[in-house]
Design an enzyme around this catalytic site. Structure first.
Site, short mmCIF file in Angstrom:
data_model
loop_
_atom_site.label_atom_id
_atom_site.label_comp_id
_atom_site.label_asym_id
_atom_site.label_seq_id
_atom_site.Cartn_x
_atom_site.Cartn_y
_atom_site.Cartn_z
N SER A 23 -18.49 -34.64 -15.33
CA SER A 23 -18.77 -35.13 -13.99
C SER A 23 -18.41 -36.60 -13.89
O SER A 23 -17.29 -36.99 -14.20
CB SER A 23 -20.23 -34.86 -13.63
N ASP A 172 -15.63 -37.85 -7.23
CA ASP A 172 -15.82 -38.05 -8.65
C ASP A 172 -15.03 -36.95 -9.38
O ASP A 172 -14.42 -36.09 -8.73
CB ASP A 172 -17.31 -38.06 -9.01
#
Length: 421
Positions: A23, A172
């Site tokens: 992530s 992201d």
């Protein structure tokens, strides 16, 4: 892409889903996210039950690994997800806003470009150095748009682009978060997650959205004001979309950490692609009126009061420092911050009438609110600050913003001292 997985579970009728991803964390990190059959991330007791099954394994040789029965999915699921993104936008809305986009070395580029092309928006200008997946994240210290310096290349691209873009958008690496930056007239400024959360809420209200608006307790109370004015149900949850996505009748949910769920029937999680579509639609609507997102934020401040938020975030190498700070605050809670009396101090480990227990502290002040909690995903202590300043008219906004900045700075200083950080 995390949102495609969350979509696919419901689309395919799967029993569960698993994503392996770092992530927005450093390249050395890895993460393992598990979804249940409703398309939402696991919550207790499922997390403990899964952990117990893992702990019970004494040897990998004992793990059954069937050689048959697997099905590798093709792009059909992605195509179904992209078709679903059409429903996020109003069929008659303008599609004129121009964007600069960075995938932050992640997997968002192709999906976002396909979604924008389907919608009829101008093709985003890419930040080439960050456009393609690279697990080493070579251009950023942390691949999180919130981190200092992470958006520098995107801002440089925006400054060099003609005509001047209306927005800078960043995902992201797993594309579930969406960052937005705007041109102030002199340079580019990142909008806070709470600002984007309020803008999307106001846009959905104006479009006649029905259902519950929800956010986590660390997010701005402005969403509650917007929902109340629109006569819409509103709920607060614990931090994380595993809780927000489970709100009954959810129509819109957001969290200040750049997470927005704008199509809960399709994706019961934050989704950086559909959020990017919706904020670009809003920018297009405003552009047709010769207005900007900043103008709408001013309107919301006059209508509901200036809700200014900030964060005191401390990254540590030694996790005991976080435990020490939490213990210090529990044993000697502050009685005032920035000269504002603490009217209520809550230890959330005991839960509340509406929230299950969690490791956190909440302080209610006169015209302000502070929440302190250890991060669930990073070695950080996070303190979420909000001040609310009444505003009579647009002419009062500069004074209100100066006062808000002064208070937030003082609260940070006093809280840092109280926590010993």
């Amino acid at each position: 892409k995390r949102q495609v997985l969350a979509f696919a579970i419901r689309h395919l009728g799967a029993a569960a889903g698993v994503e392996v991803t770092a992530s927005h964390n450093p390249p050395r990190d890895n993460g393992y996210k598990v979804y249940l059959g409703d398309g939402s991330q696991i919550v207790p007791p499922a997390d403990a039950e899964i952990a117990a099954e893992i702990q019970a394994i004494t040897s990998l040789k004992d793990v059954n690994r069937p050689d048959t029965g697997w099905e590798t999915l093709d792009d059909t699921v992605l195509s179904a997800y992209l078709a679903r993104t059409d429903a996020v936008l109003s069929p008659t809305s303008p599609r004129t806003a121009r964007t600069v986009y960075t995938a932050m070395h992640g997997v968002g580029k192709d999906t976002l470009l396909a979604a924008f092309a389907r919608a009829g928006f101008p093709e985003p200008t890419l930040v080439a150095e960050q456009a393609d997946p690279d697990p080493d994240f070579p251009t950023v210290a942390f691949p999180n748009p919130e981190e200092p310096g992470a958006m520098d290349l995107a801002f440089a691209k925006a400054r060099a682009t003609t005509p001047t873009p209306d927005l800078v958008i960043a995902n992201d690496p797993d594309a579930d978060r969406c960052a937005v930056a705007v041109n102030t007239g002199t340079d580019w400024r990142m909008l806070r997650g709470d600002e984007v959360g309020a803008l999307l809420a106001a846009h959905l209200v104006r479009r006649g959205a029905q259902g519950t608006f929800a956010e986590s307790i660390v997010s701005s109370s402005l969403l509650g004001r917007i929902a109340e004015k629109a006569n819409l149900p509103y709920e607060e949850t614990l931090t994380g979309f595993k809780w927000i996505a489970r709100v009954e009748g959810l129509r819109y949910g957001y969290e200040e950490a750049l997470g927005y769920c704008v199509d809960p029937d399709g994706v019961r999680d934050k989704d950086g692609i559909t959020a990017a579509l919706l904020i670009t639609e809003l920018a297009s609507v405003l552009k047709e009126q010769n207005r900007t997102l900043l103008d709408l934020l001013d309107d919301l401040a006059v209508e509901h009061g200036l809700h200014a938020t900030d964060q005191l975030s401390v990254r540590v190498q030694d996790l005991s420092l976080i435990a020490d700070a939490m213990r210090r605050l529990r044993e000697q809670p502050p009685t005032e911050l920035a000269g504002l009396p603490v009217t209520k101090a809550e230890d959330l480990t005991r839960g509340t009438d509406t929230l299950p227990p969690t490791d956190g502290l909440r302080y209610t002040l006169t015209g302000a609110r502070v929440i302190v909690r250890p991060s669930g995903t990073e070695p950080k202590l996070k303190c979420y600050l909000e001040v609310v300043i009444p505003v009579q008219n647009h002419a009062d906004l500069p004074t209100a913003r100066a006062r808000a900045t002064e208070l937030l700075t003082s609260i940070k200083r006093d809280l840092s001292s109280a926590a010993g950080i």
